[in-house]
Motif scaffolding. Structure first.
Motif, PDB file in Angstrom:
ATOM      1  N   TYR A 122     -43.305 -19.255 -25.350  1.00 32.74           N
ATOM      2  CA  TYR A 122     -43.718 -20.291 -25.127  1.00 32.74           C
ATOM      3  C   TYR A 122     -42.866 -20.931 -23.637  1.00 32.74           C
ATOM      4  CZ  TYR A 122     -38.812 -21.399 -27.591  1.00 32.74           C
ATOM      5  OH  TYR A 122     -37.520 -19.872 -28.034  1.00 32.74           O
ATOM      6  N   ILE A 123     -41.822 -20.029 -23.417  1.00 32.14           N
ATOM      7  CA  ILE A 123     -41.273 -20.401 -21.976  1.00 32.14           C
ATOM      8  C   ILE A 123     -42.836 -19.754 -21.168  1.00 32.14           C
ATOM      9  CG2 ILE A 123     -39.586 -19.368 -20.631  1.00 32.14           C
ATOM     10  CD1 ILE A 123     -38.160 -19.645 -22.987  1.00 32.14           C
ATOM     11  N   GLU A 124     -42.711 -18.884 -21.503  1.00 37.99           N
ATOM     12  CA  GLU A 124     -43.767 -18.573 -20.190  1.00 37.99           C
ATOM     13  C   GLU A 124     -44.828 -19.495 -19.611  1.00 37.99           C
ATOM     14  OE1 GLU A 124     -45.555 -14.344 -21.728  1.00 37.99           O
ATOM     15  OE2 GLU A 124     -43.011 -13.657 -21.845  1.00 37.99           O
ATOM     16  N   ARG A 125     -45.851 -19.787 -21.010  1.00 38.17           N
ATOM     17  CA  ARG A 125     -46.790 -21.213 -21.349  1.00 38.17           C
ATOM     18  C   ARG A 125     -46.081 -21.953 -20.252  1.00 38.17           C
ATOM     19  NH1 ARG A 125     -47.718 -18.617 -26.127  1.00 38.17           N
ATOM     20  NH2 ARG A 125     -46.696 -20.610 -27.380  1.00 38.17           N
ATOM     21  N   ILE A 126     -44.993 -23.090 -20.715  1.00 38.18           N
ATOM     22  CA  ILE A 126     -44.139 -23.752 -19.598  1.00 38.18           C
ATOM     23  C   ILE A 126     -44.146 -23.500 -18.344  1.00 38.18           C
ATOM     24  CG2 ILE A 126     -41.813 -25.293 -19.382  1.00 38.18           C
ATOM     25  CD1 ILE A 126     -41.267 -24.878 -22.476  1.00 38.18           C
ATOM     26  N   VAL A 127     -43.884 -21.728 -17.925  1.00 36.35           N
ATOM     27  CA  VAL A 127     -44.142 -22.234 -16.418  1.00 36.35           C
ATOM     28  C   VAL A 127     -45.418 -22.161 -15.818  1.00 36.35           C
ATOM     29  CG1 VAL A 127     -43.884 -19.469 -15.179  1.00 36.35           C
ATOM     30  CG2 VAL A 127     -41.206 -20.238 -16.448  1.00 36.35           C
ATOM     31  N   ASN A 128     -46.110 -21.255 -16.971  1.00 39.51           N
ATOM     32  CA  ASN A 128     -47.103 -21.287 -16.807  1.00 39.51           C
ATOM     33  C   ASN A 128     -47.967 -22.655 -16.125  1.00 39.51           C
ATOM     34  OD1 ASN A 128     -50.696 -20.314 -15.926  1.00 39.51           O
ATOM     35  ND2 ASN A 128     -50.926 -21.528 -17.876  1.00 39.51           N
ATOM     36  N   GLN A 129     -47.972 -23.806 -16.762  1.00 36.95           N
ATOM     37  CA  GLN A 129     -48.043 -25.196 -16.721  1.00 36.95           C
ATOM     38  C   GLN A 129     -47.201 -25.629 -16.101  1.00 36.95           C
ATOM     39  OE1 GLN A 129     -48.434 -27.517 -20.383  1.00 36.95           O
ATOM     40  NE2 GLN A 129     -48.553 -26.169 -21.851  1.00 36.95           N
ATOM     41  N   ILE A 130     -46.271 -25.451 -15.519  1.00 36.28           N
ATOM     42  CA  ILE A 130     -45.131 -26.159 -14.312  1.00 36.28           C
ATOM     43  C   ILE A 130     -46.396 -25.714 -12.830  1.00 36.28           C
ATOM     44  CG2 ILE A 130     -43.581 -25.696 -12.536  1.00 36.28           C
ATOM     45  CD1 ILE A 130     -41.676 -25.663 -15.960  1.00 36.28           C
ATOM     46  N   ASN A 131     -46.943 -24.332 -12.488  1.00 32.93           N
ATOM     47  CA  ASN A 131     -47.675 -23.201 -11.661  1.00 32.93           C
ATOM     48  C   ASN A 131     -48.927 -24.183 -11.346  1.00 32.93           C
ATOM     49  OD1 ASN A 131     -45.926 -22.156 -10.386  1.00 32.93           O
ATOM     50  ND2 ASN A 131     -46.001 -20.902 -12.066  1.00 32.93           N
ATOM     51  N   GLY A 132     -49.748 -24.418 -12.866  1.00 36.49           N
ATOM     52  CA  GLY A 132     -50.913 -24.811 -13.193  1.00 36.49           C
ATOM     53  C   GLY A 132     -50.960 -26.492 -12.626  1.00 36.49           C
ATOM     54  N   CYS A 133     -49.963 -27.471 -13.063  1.00 32.74           N
ATOM     55  CA  CYS A 133     -49.758 -28.766 -12.426  1.00 32.74           C
ATOM     56  C   CYS A 133     -49.311 -29.004 -10.888  1.00 32.74           C
ATOM     57  CB  CYS A 133     -48.672 -29.597 -12.922  1.00 32.74           C
ATOM     58  SG  CYS A 133     -49.394 -29.881 -15.018  1.00 32.74           S
ATOM     59  N   TYR A 134     -48.787 -28.272 -10.917  1.00 28.78           N
ATOM     60  CA  TYR A 134     -48.583 -27.934  -9.263  1.00 28.78           C
ATOM     61  C   TYR A 134     -50.038 -27.418  -8.454  1.00 28.78           C
ATOM     62  CZ  TYR A 134     -46.406 -27.324  -4.141  1.00 28.78           C
ATOM     63  OH  TYR A 134     -46.328 -27.683  -3.427  1.00 28.78           O
ATOM     64  N   GLN A 135     -50.873 -26.145  -8.622  1.00 28.15           N
ATOM     65  CA  GLN A 135     -52.203 -25.804  -8.187  1.00 28.15           C
ATOM     66  C   GLN A 135     -52.802 -27.755  -8.435  1.00 28.15           C
ATOM     67  OE1 GLN A 135     -53.062 -22.406 -10.017  1.00 28.15           O
ATOM     68  NE2 GLN A 135     -55.088 -23.286 -10.844  1.00 28.15           N
ATOM     69  N   GLU A 136     -52.841 -27.877  -9.012  1.00 24.43           N
ATOM     70  CA  GLU A 136     -53.728 -29.218  -9.209  1.00 24.43           C
ATOM     71  C   GLU A 136     -53.555 -30.587  -8.406  1.00 24.43           C
ATOM     72  OE1 GLU A 136     -56.642 -28.011 -10.507  1.00 24.43           O
ATOM     73  OE2 GLU A 136     -56.579 -26.380 -10.526  1.00 24.43           O
TER      74      GLU A 136
END
Length: 169
Positions: A47-61
């Motif tokens: 769940y921590i790995e997925r949160i970081v992925n979402q943080i990066n994905g939100c910034y990317q988009e």
């Protein structure tokens, strides 16, 4: 072709659309790591790995409010993980067993004698929380790239320190 045939074709197309055009059930992988490298959290908790992925994905988009809220969520999660690792999580729970709100988590983290937080972490905690709060709770606030850029280096420092304190890394 009669109207019944057209209707049946339209019905089949409509049934296929969700299957063919929705993102994957578990989401997708961010193509960039502008906020936090996935190597920081690799092997910690899924769940921590997925949160970081979402943080990066939100910034990317360019979804900066989403990015700020997810940064806030990771901060909260890592504070709780730290207390749980040290087996003192009762110090951050209300009488009903729920965890206290993030503002109280930060105050308790700062005053906890089981560890000594770095100066930069102490300074950064409130600003990270505030941007996340504004994005989550303020009707007229919208985060922009500069808001996130202003806190991303401090965010990395805080995340790294909490990962070490929780012994997730």
């Amino acid at each position: 072709m009669n109207s019944r045939d057209i209707f049946n074709i339209a019905k089949k197309i409509n049934a296929d659309i969700p299957k063919n055009y929705l993102p994957a059930q578990e989401g997708t992988t961010s193509q960039t790591e502008h906020i936090l490298s996935s190597s920081f959290v690799k092997g910690t908790r899924g769940y921590i790995e997925r949160i970081v992925n979402q943080i990066n994905g939100c910034y990317q988009e360019g979804w900066y409010d989403g990015c700020a809220v997810m940064m806030r969520r990771l901060l909260e999660t890592l504070i709780i993980e730290t207390y749980e690792h040290h087996k003192i999580e009762q110090r951050i729970k209300k009488p009903d067993g729920d965890f206290v709100y993030l503002s109280d988590l930060i105050s308790l983290l700062l005053s906890e004698s089981s560890w000594n937080l770095g100066r930069n972490t102490k300074k950064a905690l409130v600003s990270i929380k505030n941007i996340g709060d504004y994005s989550a709770h303020s009707r007229r606030y919208n985060a922009n790239r500069q808001d996130i850029d202003d806190i991303k280096n401090d965010f990395r420092i805080v995340v790294q320190e909490l990962l070490y304190l929780s012994q997730l890394k």
